[in-house]
Design an enzyme around this catalytic site. Structure first.
Site, PDB file in Angstrom:
ATOM      1  CE  LYS A   6      -1.046   0.152   4.928  1.00  0.00           C
ATOM      2  NZ  LYS A   6      -0.203   1.297   5.563  1.00  0.00           N
ATOM      3  CB  THR A   7       3.971   2.278   1.781  1.00  0.00           C
ATOM      4  OG1 THR A   7       3.674   1.958   2.862  1.00  0.00           O
ATOM      5  CG2 THR A   7       4.716   3.436   1.894  1.00  0.00           C
ATOM      6  CG  ASP A  45      -1.164   4.787   5.233  1.00  0.00           C
ATOM      7  OD1 ASP A  45      -2.076   3.673   4.860  1.00  0.00           O
ATOM      8  OD2 ASP A  45       0.076   4.753   5.507  1.00  0.00           O
ATOM      9  CD  GLU A  46      -2.169   1.613   8.543  1.00  0.00           C
ATOM     10  OE1 GLU A  46      -3.036   0.949   8.545  1.00  0.00           O
ATOM     11  OE2 GLU A  46      -1.106   1.192   8.470  1.00  0.00           O
ATOM     12  NE  ARG A  60       1.654  -8.168  10.980  1.00  0.00           N
ATOM     13  CZ  ARG A  60       1.567  -7.239  10.054  1.00  0.00           C
ATOM     14  NH1 ARG A  60       2.410  -6.279   9.835  1.00  0.00           N
ATOM     15  NH2 ARG A  60       0.353  -7.509   9.187  1.00  0.00           N
ATOM     16  CD  GLN A  82      -3.422  -5.086   8.485  1.00  0.00           C
ATOM     17  OE1 GLN A  82      -2.129  -5.269   8.933  1.00  0.00           O
ATOM     18  NE2 GLN A  82      -3.265  -5.218   7.125  1.00  0.00           N
TER      19      GLN A  82
END
Length: 691
Positions: free
Chosen positions: A31-32, A217-218, A587, A248
């Site tokens: 996504k970044t 973002d987020e 993770r 998330q």
């Protein structure tokens, strides 16, 4: 522009620049990369003025990373783009419009400690006891209200107790005081721009014209104030792209509202939705497990993670006998990974609560495997644990001035540094310990508490002694009154210390404060590891968000531990726990190991826990399970509950030899040979038998 590093969906997200866009980006889906490429695309391909772009992230670290990536793509043009956190944006708006909100130019920003100081001052002015009206708890209440855009006047409407009335009054006075001081707190940096825009529509219009393109973002982590601020800024042009993942969203306890991302299409009816489901991080087996777990949540947008990466090994599942067996199993597998050439820095052990780290730390220490505990101190180095040990040391030895100085004002007893200094001088002059020198004032009250605990300690177990200290000293009450997450964690750690005493008693049968203090000093006197990156990482799952490791171990997968006991009564809370499990699983890059125990001593109590429901949601074909019957010796089987003894009975002890029982209670007092003297032993312990 070169788009060769983007997949089809990522490219679609980059190129759709006009109108509302929701990008649901799964874990590890890049996504970044999408956000930074999109910002550059707007400038280089769509000729948008960099000054008209606003990109918002949640942390300074994420903002810095985005700025650096954009700088590499755009050069100096990147400096004109507003890439910042929500709070930095709020500060910018405030600085440009301070006068309209009734502030002078030289505004000061209060940090968390400053806010606490102001609240303490108000409580003092109102003659309110901080032990009853905990300043930190009130600070959290006020902050929560502000983030929900609830003013003191509105808060008063919901007040239905004397305590709430007090908070309302403190809130009102707090707001007045900081305004008079030309100060704002962090919450104001979100609230004041909203207030400004409501009061001055022309100012809002100015910022809508400036920030024609918004990227957030987020988005799943936004609270009410952040949500409204974004909605107001994007209302005119609606060129808003939000990136996030409902799966998330794990910060509900901080005020984040996952519904904001679920409601995006209601807020912007003509919104486009793009799913980023290709994962670049993990093996397909790890993703299959993540998908199996998260699909059980009802409040989510359907998406399935997949990857072109290799299938990878099956996910290891091990059911240990108890928490120590669990720690040794994980330590053994970590050792094998390191021996096979894997980097320690690529290994992580994740758990639900801080208190779970202790057994893992001790197992790694025993094998000299360097580690770091992220987001908290090593168990024995935590302030609250050191305080508790100092109480135990002072009860054992009243001449221990070091321990006395540490705890004489823990919890707060209004015994200041000057009083302690005078006491030290007096003791030195009289040639006595500081404890002996105490004969008046608040210090005498402290001395009486120690004397009371000392008297009672003669006839109780070490575990009961810990409880007695927590109660009589006021430590437990102070932490319970604080009503904060930090206080809850500290209390959990103190309760977990009872597992250490219980273990010591059950293993040795001996109730000797002297031997116990000697044993724990060997564990706790470990020098803190240097800031080395090549160490195994221990951390809570909340701390692990945004990180990745080649090899991940998730421990404590039991009902009541994970999902946590506090979350069992609410469907919403269980869904957040499941999202937390999804975050933990994703993770892992190469291997994932899931571990739990049949029985666990936590906070001094031993419970037999069912395996976590999240384990049961995984298709067995993805698991390599070695779950067999336990192989460990049952330490609790070393106690015979039905054993009876009388004064005068002769007994033999495995270590101390022959002795005679001189007192009987829940603890046996036994006179052994001159070499050992009188020793207290747990009644029914298998180390003693009648002759």
């Amino acid at each position: 522009m070169d788009f060769s590093n983007l997949n089809d969906k990522q490219l679609q997200a980059v190129k759709q620049t006009d109108g509302p866009l929701l990008v649901l980006a799964g874990a590890g889906s890049g996504k970044t990369r999408v956000l930074t490429t999109k910002v550059s695309y707007l400038v280089l391909e769509k000729n948008i003025n960099p000054y008209n772009i606003l990109a918002i992230t949640f942390t300074n670290k994420a903002a810095k990373e985005m700025k650096e990536r954009t700088l590499n793509m755009l050069g100096d043009d990147a400096y004109s783009i507003q890439i910042s956190t929500f709070h930095s944006l709020g500060l910018l708006i405030l600085r440009e419009n301070y006068d309209k909100l009734g502030y002078d130019k030289k505004i000061t920003i209060l940090d968390s400690d400053d806010t606490l100081t102001v609240i303490k001052k108000i409580l003092k002015e109102k003659n309110l006891d901080p032990k009853v009206y905990n300043p930190r708890a009130i600070k959290n209440k006020i902050s929560g209200a502000k983030n929900e855009l609830v003013s003191p006047e509105e808060y008063e409407k919901f007040a239905n107790s004397d305590y709430d009335e007090i908070i309302t009054d403190v809130y009102r006075k707090y707001e007045k005081k900081i305004k008079t001081n030309n100060s704002v707190d962090f919450d104001d940096l979100l609230i004041l721009p909203i207030k400004l825009f409501k009061m001055y529509p022309e100012v809002l219009q100015k910022y809508q014209e400036r920030f024609k393109y918004l990227l957030v973002d987020e988005y799943q982590d936004t609270n009410e104030a952040q949500y409204i601020l974004i909605k107001m800024l994007s209302a005119k042009y609606k060129n808003i792209c939000v990136v996030g993942d409902i799966d998330q969203s794990i910060y509900g306890f901080r005020g984040a509202n996952y519904r904001n991302i679920l409601n995006f299409e209601k807020d912007y009816p003509n919104a486009s939705v793009i799913l980023l489901e290709e994962n670049y991080r993990s093996t397909s087996n790890i993703l299959n497990v993540a998908n199996d777990i998260i699909k059980n949540n009802k409040k989510r947008k359907e998406k399935i993670l997949w990857t072109k990466n290799e299938q990878g090994p099956l996910i290891k599942y091990h059911r240990a006998y108890d928490e120590q067996d669990e720690a040794h199993y994980v330590m053994d597998r970590i050792k094998r990974l390191i021996d096979s050439g894997e980097k320690r820095g690529e290994i992580a052990v994740l758990y639900r609560t801080n208190a779970q780290s202790r057994n893992m730390e001790e197992a790694l220490l025993a094998e000299n495997i360097p580690y770091k505990v992220v987001g908290s101190f090593y168990f024995y180095n935590r302030k609250e644990i050191k305080d508790l040990i100092s109480y135990l040391k002072l009860i054992y030895n009243q001449n221990d001035d070091v321990s006395l100085m540490r705890i004489i004002n823990v919890p707060k007893r209004q015994i200041g540094p000057k009083t302690i200094e005078n006491l030290a001088v007096k003791a030195s002059t009289n040639g006595t310990s500081m404890y002996e020198a105490i004969d008046s004032g608040k210090e005498l009250e402290f001395k009486k508490i120690i004397e009371k605990i000392k008297d009672k300690s003669e006839d109780i177990s070490l575990t009961d002694l810990v409880d007695l200290i927590l109660n009589e000293s006021g430590i437990r009450k102070e932490l319970e009154n604080e009503k904060t997450l930090e206080a809850e964690v500290r209390l959990e750690n103190l309760e977990e210390f009872k597992s250490i005493t219980k273990n010591f008693e059950e293993t040795n049968g001996v109730i000797s404060l002297e031997e116990f203090l000697m044993e724990i000093s060997l564990v706790s006197d470990i020098e803190e590891h240097k800031n080395n990156t090549d160490v195994v990482t221990l951390m809570t799952i909340h701390s692990a968000k945004g990180l990745e490791f080649d090899h991940v171990f998730i421990i404590g997968l039991e009902e009541g531990i994970f999902p946590h006991n506090n979350c069992m009564d609410s469907a919403d809370d269980i869904e957040e726990e499941r999202r937390l499990c999804y975050v933990a699983v994703t993770r892992a890059k190469k291997s994932l190991t899931l571990v739990n125990a049949k029985r666990r001593m936590l906070y001094g109590n031993t419970n037999a826990n069912m395996p976590s429901r999240f384990l049961l949601e995984i298709d067995k074909k993805y698991l390599d399970s070695d779950v067999k019957e336990a192989v460990k010796i049952k330490k609790t089987d070393m106690i015979d509950e039905d054993a009876t003894y009388n004064v005068g009975d002769k007994v033999v002890h495995d270590k101390y030899g022959e002795g005679i029982i001189v007192a009987v209670g829940s603890i046996l007092t036994i006179a052994f040979s001159h070499k050992y003297g009188i020793i207290k032993i747990m009644k029914g312990h298998k180390s003693i038998r009648k002759v």
